[in-house]
Design an enzyme around this catalytic site. Sequence first.
Site, PDB file in Angstrom:
ATOM      1  CB  SER A  19      -8.346  -0.682   4.994  1.00 24.29           C
ATOM      2  OG  SER A  19      -8.921  -1.874   4.524  1.00 24.29           O
TER       3      SER A  19
ATOM      4  NE  ARG B  69      -3.571  -2.397   0.020  1.00 24.07           N
ATOM      5  CZ  ARG B  69      -3.116  -3.528  -0.545  1.00 24.07           C
ATOM      6  NH1 ARG B  69      -1.985  -3.531  -1.238  1.00 24.07           N
ATOM      7  NH2 ARG B  69      -3.805  -4.629  -0.448  1.00 24.07           N
TER       8      ARG B  69
ATOM      9  CD  GLU C 203      -4.903   0.697   2.860  1.00 23.18           C
ATOM     10  OE1 GLU C 203      -4.662  -0.244   3.644  1.00 23.18           O
ATOM     11  OE2 GLU C 203      -5.524   0.555   1.794  1.00 23.18           O
TER      12      GLU C 203
HETATM   13  C1  LIG Z   1     -15.105   0.567  -0.275  1.00 18.13           C
HETATM   14  C2  LIG Z   1     -13.639   0.688  -0.528  1.00 18.13           C
HETATM   15  C3  LIG Z   1     -12.868  -0.460  -0.639  1.00 18.13           C
HETATM   16  C4  LIG Z   1     -11.484  -0.359  -0.879  1.00 18.13           C
HETATM   17  N1  LIG Z   1     -10.761  -1.504  -1.010  1.00 18.13           N
HETATM   18  C5  LIG Z   1      -9.431  -1.430  -1.288  1.00 18.13           C
HETATM   19  C6  LIG Z   1      -8.654  -2.615  -1.479  1.00 18.13           C
HETATM   20  O1  LIG Z   1      -9.141  -3.728  -1.405  1.00 18.13           O
HETATM   21  N2  LIG Z   1      -7.335  -2.471  -1.765  1.00 18.13           N
HETATM   22  C7  LIG Z   1      -6.738  -1.255  -1.864  1.00 18.13           C
HETATM   23  O2  LIG Z   1      -5.529  -1.198  -2.160  1.00 18.13           O
HETATM   24  N3  LIG Z   1      -7.445  -0.117  -1.690  1.00 18.13           N
HETATM   25  C8  LIG Z   1      -8.769  -0.163  -1.406  1.00 18.13           C
HETATM   26  N4  LIG Z   1      -9.494   0.980  -1.222  1.00 18.13           N
HETATM   27  C9  LIG Z   1      -8.805   2.281  -1.253  1.00 18.13           C
HETATM   28  C10 LIG Z   1      -8.813   2.964  -2.636  1.00 18.13           C
HETATM   29  O3  LIG Z   1      -9.870   2.483  -3.410  1.00 18.13           O
HETATM   30  C11 LIG Z   1      -7.484   2.761  -3.376  1.00 18.13           C
HETATM   31  O4  LIG Z   1      -6.376   3.247  -2.626  1.00 18.13           O
HETATM   32  C12 LIG Z   1      -7.495   3.449  -4.744  1.00 18.13           C
HETATM   33  O5  LIG Z   1      -6.387   2.997  -5.495  1.00 18.13           O
HETATM   34  C13 LIG Z   1      -7.465   4.989  -4.641  1.00 18.13           C
HETATM   35  O6  LIG Z   1      -7.707   5.529  -5.932  1.00 18.13           O
HETATM   36  P1  LIG Z   1      -8.339   6.975  -6.099  1.00 18.13           P
HETATM   37  O7  LIG Z   1      -8.349   7.297  -7.540  1.00 18.13           O
HETATM   38  O8  LIG Z   1      -9.652   7.061  -5.406  1.00 18.13           O
HETATM   39  O9  LIG Z   1      -7.234   7.852  -5.345  1.00 18.13           O
HETATM   40  P2  LIG Z   1      -7.484   9.063  -4.348  1.00 18.13           P
HETATM   41  O10 LIG Z   1      -8.105   8.536  -3.096  1.00 18.13           O
HETATM   42  O11 LIG Z   1      -8.150  10.170  -5.044  1.00 18.13           O
HETATM   43  O12 LIG Z   1      -5.973   9.472  -4.050  1.00 18.13           O
HETATM   44  C14 LIG Z   1      -5.126   8.633  -3.294  1.00 18.13           C
HETATM   45  C15 LIG Z   1      -3.742   9.310  -3.213  1.00 18.13           C
HETATM   46  O13 LIG Z   1      -3.145   9.296  -4.493  1.00 18.13           O
HETATM   47  C16 LIG Z   1      -2.871  10.631  -4.943  1.00 18.13           C
HETATM   48  N5  LIG Z   1      -3.115  10.633  -6.383  1.00 18.13           N
HETATM   49  C17 LIG Z   1      -4.223  10.177  -7.035  1.00 18.13           C
HETATM   50  N6  LIG Z   1      -4.045  10.263  -8.365  1.00 18.13           N
HETATM   51  C18 LIG Z   1      -2.809  10.790  -8.563  1.00 18.13           C
HETATM   52  C19 LIG Z   1      -2.034  11.118  -9.710  1.00 18.13           C
HETATM   53  N7  LIG Z   1      -2.498  10.953 -10.958  1.00 18.13           N
HETATM   54  N8  LIG Z   1      -0.786  11.650  -9.528  1.00 18.13           N
HETATM   55  C20 LIG Z   1      -0.299  11.842  -8.274  1.00 18.13           C
HETATM   56  N9  LIG Z   1      -0.970  11.552  -7.153  1.00 18.13           N
HETATM   57  C21 LIG Z   1      -2.219  11.026  -7.288  1.00 18.13           C
HETATM   58  C22 LIG Z   1      -3.797  11.541  -4.139  1.00 18.13           C
HETATM   59  O14 LIG Z   1      -3.265  12.847  -4.009  1.00 18.13           O
HETATM   60  C23 LIG Z   1      -3.844  10.803  -2.805  1.00 18.13           C
HETATM   61  O15 LIG Z   1      -2.689  11.094  -2.034  1.00 18.13           O
HETATM   62  C24 LIG Z   1     -10.875   0.919  -0.987  1.00 18.13           C
HETATM   63  C25 LIG Z   1     -11.667   2.069  -0.877  1.00 18.13           C
HETATM   64  C26 LIG Z   1     -13.028   1.964  -0.648  1.00 18.13           C
HETATM   65  C27 LIG Z   1     -13.843   3.217  -0.552  1.00 18.13           C
END
Ligand SMILES: Cc1cc2nc3c(=O)[nH]c(=O)nc-3n(C[C@H](O)[C@H](O)[C@H](O)COP(=O)(O)OP(=O)(O)OC[C@H]3O[C@@H](n4cnc5c(N)ncnc54)[C@H](O)[C@@H]3O)c2cc1C
Length: 294
Positions: free
Chosen positions: A209, A160, A279
């Site tokens: 998480s 992660r 996380e």
């Molecule tokens: C119901 C639920 C279940 C989940 N299950 C999992 C799981 O099983 N496994 C898991 O790993 N995660 C899980 N997650 C967490 C999340 O879905 C992941 O971490 C996902 O990859 C985040 O993507 P996002 O586009 O929403 O990023 P965001 O939440 O928008 O951003 C996350 C971070 O990345 C940065 N960021 C985003 N895009 C860029 C970019 N292009 N350039 C630079 N920085 C950037 C942001 O500034 C922030 O710091 C879950 C979340 C939810 C709500």
Amino acid sequence: MPLGPKVAFRIGGPAEVLVRPHDAAELATALSIAREYGAPVTVLGTGSNVLVGDGGIKGLVLRLAGELADFHVGFDHGGAAEIEVGAGALNAPLVSMLLHLGLVGVEFLATIPGTFGGALIMNAGAHGGEIGPFVEEVGVVRIDGTVERRPGRDCDFGYRRSGFRPEEILTDARLRVPRGDAAAAKHHLDEMRQRRRSSQPHDQPNAGSIFKNPPGDFAGRLIEACGLKGRTVGAAQISELHANFIVNLGGARAQEVVALADLAAAQVKDRFGIALEWEVRRIGEHNSSGDPGN
Ligand SMILES: Cc1cc2nc3c(=O)[nH]c(=O)nc-3n(C[C@H](O)[C@H](O)[C@H](O)COP(=O)(O)OP(=O)(O)OC[C@H]3O[C@@H](n4cnc5c(N)ncnc54)[C@H](O)[C@@H]3O)c2cc1C
């Protein structure tokens, strides 16, 4: 521009300025304006792994769109294909395309909400898989305008986490995905989705998480063992279904989520001697608790 409705937790103050660049030129223009005004820059994907502070986010918030959220097959090797993915692309449609083309192994990503950029930053993973090993190369633009193509092996992917720095914006990536049994992969994906529906609070806003699992254990098990399932601070609640999820019961504030998570971490530390690590990323202005975010 209110950010609460744009993030999974449905929590957080406004973005000072929100911009949706559609290609590299628009992104370069946005960054040069930010430099001119000395404004900080934050990239948001779908906001599924962030807790935006109640004070919102200062400066420029970017959400990648258009070409920067597109994906296509770059090169077909026969036994595998190279896929060009914009960092703003959503995981689930990307996986649908891969399965349609008979490319397998990345199905777990369809169970993780978010964009591909967010998945790279977090090295998103589930059900025994994670995205890092599939990454050949990542396109990076720094806030100072310099660009780089970084090989996947230099991205320092870990549990992660990745080695990308706060001043680096990921624009796209090249993946290598093997060909395989797409019917079996779809069946596996259905099973993974089913498992999630019964074990996670999918009908209440949350950011997945809250804590990383400590080595050899599960954050949810430790928090549940402290008797904290259902505990609330304001409108933030430790999920009754899964203790490593905090849910927004409606109108929760970021400071309530932080207070509840701190309480859980303190009790786990007292009882088991284990320090839980967040996380979910706290971003923006968490003024009330003096928390600078992480
Ligand atoms: C119901 C639920 C279940 C989940 N299950 C999992 C799981 O099983 N496994 C898991 O790993 N995660 C899980 N997650 C967490 C999340 O879905 C992941 O971490 C996902 O990859 C985040 O993507 P996002 O586009 O929403 O990023 P965001 O939440 O928008 O951003 C996350 C971070 O990345 C940065 N960021 C985003 N895009 C860029 C970019 N292009 N350039 C630079 N920085 C950037 C942001 O500034 C922030 O710091 C879950 C979340 C939810 C709500």
